[in-house]
Scaffold this motif. Structure first.
Motif, PDB file in Angstrom:
ATOM      1  N   GLN A  34       0.825  -1.206   0.000  1.00 49.70           N
ATOM      2  CA  GLN A  34       0.000   0.000   0.000  1.00 49.70           C
ATOM      3  C   GLN A  34       0.858   1.255   0.000  1.00 49.70           C
ATOM      4  N   SER A  35       1.934   1.256   0.776  1.00 47.72           N
ATOM      5  CA  SER A  35       2.820   2.418   0.848  1.00 47.72           C
ATOM      6  C   SER A  35       3.493   2.677  -0.497  1.00 47.72           C
ATOM      7  N   VAL A  36       4.030   1.629  -1.109  1.00 46.71           N
ATOM      8  CA  VAL A  36       4.686   1.783  -2.406  1.00 46.71           C
ATOM      9  C   VAL A  36       3.675   2.201  -3.468  1.00 46.71           C
ATOM     10  N   PHE A  37       2.497   1.614  -3.424  1.00 47.65           N
ATOM     11  CA  PHE A  37       1.420   1.960  -4.354  1.00 47.65           C
ATOM     12  C   PHE A  37       1.087   3.452  -4.276  1.00 47.65           C
ATOM     13  N   GLU A  38       0.870   3.973  -3.083  1.00 52.69           N
ATOM     14  CA  GLU A  38       0.455   5.365  -2.913  1.00 52.69           C
ATOM     15  C   GLU A  38       1.541   6.335  -3.370  1.00 52.69           C
ATOM     16  N   HIS A  39       2.793   6.050  -3.013  1.00 48.06           N
ATOM     17  CA  HIS A  39       3.882   6.934  -3.437  1.00 48.06           C
ATOM     18  C   HIS A  39       4.048   6.905  -4.950  1.00 48.06           C
ATOM     19  N   THR A  40       3.993   5.727  -5.542  1.00 44.41           N
ATOM     20  CA  THR A  40       4.178   5.596  -6.986  1.00 44.41           C
ATOM     21  C   THR A  40       3.047   6.276  -7.742  1.00 44.41           C
ATOM     22  N   LEU A  41       1.814   6.142  -7.251  1.00 44.51           N
ATOM     23  CA  LEU A  41       0.668   6.794  -7.879  1.00 44.51           C
ATOM     24  C   LEU A  41       0.830   8.315  -7.848  1.00 44.51           C
ATOM     25  N   LYS A  42       1.325   8.826  -6.733  1.00 44.17           N
ATOM     26  CA  LYS A  42       1.552  10.269  -6.605  1.00 44.17           C
ATOM     27  C   LYS A  42       2.627  10.738  -7.576  1.00 44.17           C
ATOM     28  N   TYR A  43       3.749  10.014  -7.656  1.00 41.84           N
ATOM     29  CA  TYR A  43       4.826  10.421  -8.564  1.00 41.84           C
ATOM     30  C   TYR A  43       4.398  10.327 -10.021  1.00 41.84           C
ATOM     31  N   ALA A  44       3.464   9.434 -10.320  1.00 44.99           N
ATOM     32  CA  ALA A  44       2.937   9.326 -11.684  1.00 44.99           C
ATOM     33  C   ALA A  44       1.990  10.476 -12.016  1.00 44.99           C
ATOM     34  N   GLY A  45       1.607  11.260 -11.004  1.00 42.32           N
ATOM     35  CA  GLY A  45       0.665  12.364 -11.217  1.00 42.32           C
ATOM     36  C   GLY A  45      -0.765  11.902 -11.352  1.00 42.32           C
ATOM     37  N   MET A  46      -1.077  10.745 -10.750  1.00 45.08           N
ATOM     38  CA  MET A  46      -2.407  10.148 -10.901  1.00 45.08           C
ATOM     39  C   MET A  46      -3.092   9.920  -9.557  1.00 45.08           C
ATOM     40  N   GLN A  47      -2.694  10.680  -8.552  1.00 43.45           N
ATOM     41  CA  GLN A  47      -3.239  10.475  -7.213  1.00 43.45           C
ATOM     42  C   GLN A  47      -4.724  10.787  -7.118  1.00 43.45           C
ATOM     43  N   HIS A  48      -5.257  11.538  -8.091  1.00 43.26           N
ATOM     44  CA  HIS A  48      -6.688  11.871  -8.104  1.00 43.26           C
ATOM     45  C   HIS A  48      -7.523  10.822  -8.827  1.00 43.26           C
ATOM     46  N   TRP A  49      -6.890   9.835  -9.423  1.00 45.31           N
ATOM     47  CA  TRP A  49      -7.617   8.804 -10.159  1.00 45.31           C
ATOM     48  C   TRP A  49      -8.297   7.829  -9.198  1.00 45.31           C
ATOM     49  N   PRO A  50      -9.425   7.246  -9.605  1.00 44.68           N
ATOM     50  CA  PRO A  50     -10.099   6.261  -8.748  1.00 44.68           C
ATOM     51  C   PRO A  50      -9.457   4.870  -8.891  1.00 44.68           C
ATOM     52  N   ILE A  51      -8.177   4.811  -8.532  1.00 45.03           N
ATOM     53  CA  ILE A  51      -7.425   3.562  -8.609  1.00 45.03           C
ATOM     54  C   ILE A  51      -7.247   3.020  -7.196  1.00 45.03           C
ATOM     55  N   LYS A  52      -7.571   1.779  -7.006  1.00 46.45           N
ATOM     56  CA  LYS A  52      -7.531   1.168  -5.678  1.00 46.45           C
ATOM     57  C   LYS A  52      -6.665  -0.087  -5.705  1.00 46.45           C
ATOM     58  N   LEU A  53      -5.841  -0.239  -4.680  1.00 48.04           N
ATOM     59  CA  LEU A  53      -5.017  -1.440  -4.539  1.00 48.04           C
ATOM     60  C   LEU A  53      -5.792  -2.500  -3.777  1.00 48.04           C
ATOM     61  N   VAL A  54      -5.796  -3.719  -4.312  1.00 48.08           N
ATOM     62  CA  VAL A  54      -6.468  -4.834  -3.641  1.00 48.08           C
ATOM     63  C   VAL A  54      -5.494  -6.002  -3.511  1.00 48.08           C
ATOM     64  N   ARG A  55      -5.736  -6.830  -2.513  1.00 47.19           N
ATOM     65  CA  ARG A  55      -4.926  -8.027  -2.326  1.00 47.19           C
ATOM     66  C   ARG A  55      -5.074  -8.942  -3.547  1.00 47.19           C
ATOM     67  N   PRO A  56      -4.023  -9.706  -3.846  1.00 51.89           N
ATOM     68  CA  PRO A  56      -4.098 -10.601  -5.008  1.00 51.89           C
ATOM     69  C   PRO A  56      -5.290 -11.553  -4.967  1.00 51.89           C
ATOM     70  N   ASP A  57      -5.652 -12.032  -3.773  1.00 48.07           N
ATOM     71  CA  ASP A  57      -6.768 -12.975  -3.692  1.00 48.07           C
ATOM     72  C   ASP A  57      -8.129 -12.293  -3.819  1.00 48.07           C
ATOM     73  N   ASN A  58      -8.136 -10.952  -3.809  1.00 50.52           N
ATOM     74  CA  ASN A  58      -9.394 -10.209  -3.985  1.00 50.52           C
ATOM     75  C   ASN A  58      -9.511  -9.557  -5.357  1.00 50.52           C
TER      76      ASN A  58
END
Length: 264
Positions: free
Chosen positions: A62-86
């Motif tokens: 989750q931490s890596v996901f959030e930082h990477t999304l911010k650096y990509a300039g896409m922090q406002h996108w409705p992108i959600k991280l889910v566990r692989p089994d979900n």
């Protein structure tokens, strides 16, 4: 002639170089030139870019996901991280934007799923990459670049066949070139316990092509080459230096300078 013995072969053939230059120009046109100029930075595998302590695989992802999304300039996108089994793959909602697709000024104004409020785009992760954080970052950046290409709906030079390579280039365009170069090839020799093929990301642009992309990003953003080379794997540094020299020469060609420099 003896002089030929001392000539070094170019890092890439001309056709590959031209595709990279054309595709970088495509990225500049289609994915927010102003964000590239003002906000994009070289993302490095250091604590400054990925700070914080975590207590579980889920927290790490989750931490890596959030930082990477911010650096990509896409922090406002409705992108959600889910566990692989979900994770369940589903059709992606088509989004509409004002003020570009990326950056702090961008806003989503419409979704073709808005009537049922189901515009969320799901992304998951490979738990095997938790111990290979550069692969994890690159995999997230690859996913975000792929989403951008799909949402923009404009094919790169070469068409549909070259979308995977364009996705890798776009991730470099967003600042992740060091980690893409470092993870483009995985050494399979040595101790068997040190190599886990399941932890590696999928690679579309090999090392040398990615180094040329990184050198182009470095040159256009006027980043000192030494600042980049320090964070590359040792076996990549000489080719990166070669790429930097070739980029300077290639961009002096009239067709390439008009293609890229005028846009910056």
């Amino acid at each position: 002639m003896l002089s030929n013995l001392f000539k070094t072969s170019p890092l890439l053939d001309n056709a590959t170089k031209n595709w990279i230059l054309d595709t970088f120009s495509w990225a500049l046109r289609e994915f927010d030139l102003n964000v590239f100029k003002q906000d994009s930075q070289l993302i490095l595998p250091i604590h400054e870019f990925y700070p914080g302590k975590v207590n579980s695989i889920e927290e790490m992802a989750q931490s890596v996901f959030e930082h990477t999304l911010k650096y990509a300039g896409m922090q406002h996108w409705p992108i959600k991280l889910v566990r692989p089994d979900n994770y369940q793959q589903s059709p992606m909602a088509k989004l509409s934007f004002t003020d570009g697709m990326r950056g702090s000024q961008s806003q989503i104004v419409n979704s073709d799923y808005s009537e049922n409020n189901n515009a969320t785009i799901l992304v998951s992760y490979n738990p095997s990459q938790i111990n290979q954080p550069q692969d994890l970052v690159a995999s997230f950046a690859q996913a975000f670049a792929s989403i951008l290409v799909a949402q923009r709906g404009v094919l790169p030079p070469g068409g549909e066949e070259f979308v995977p390579q364009a996705v890798d280039l776009l991730a470099c365009f967003m600042g992740f070139g060091v980690m893409f170069a470092n993870t483009a090839y995985q050494f399979k020799g040595g101790c068997g316990s040190c190599y886990n093929k399941y932890a590696n990301r999928e690679v579309a642009l090999p090392e040398q092509e990615m180094l040329y992309c990184l050198a182009l990003f470095t040159t256009l953003k006027e980043i000192p080459a030494k600042q980049v080379a320090t964070h590359l794997k040792s076996h990549l540094r000489s080719d990166f230096k070669k790429a930097m020299k070739e980029i300077k020469s290639d961009l002096q060609q009239p067709n390439n300078s008009a293609l890229l420099i005028d846009q910056i």
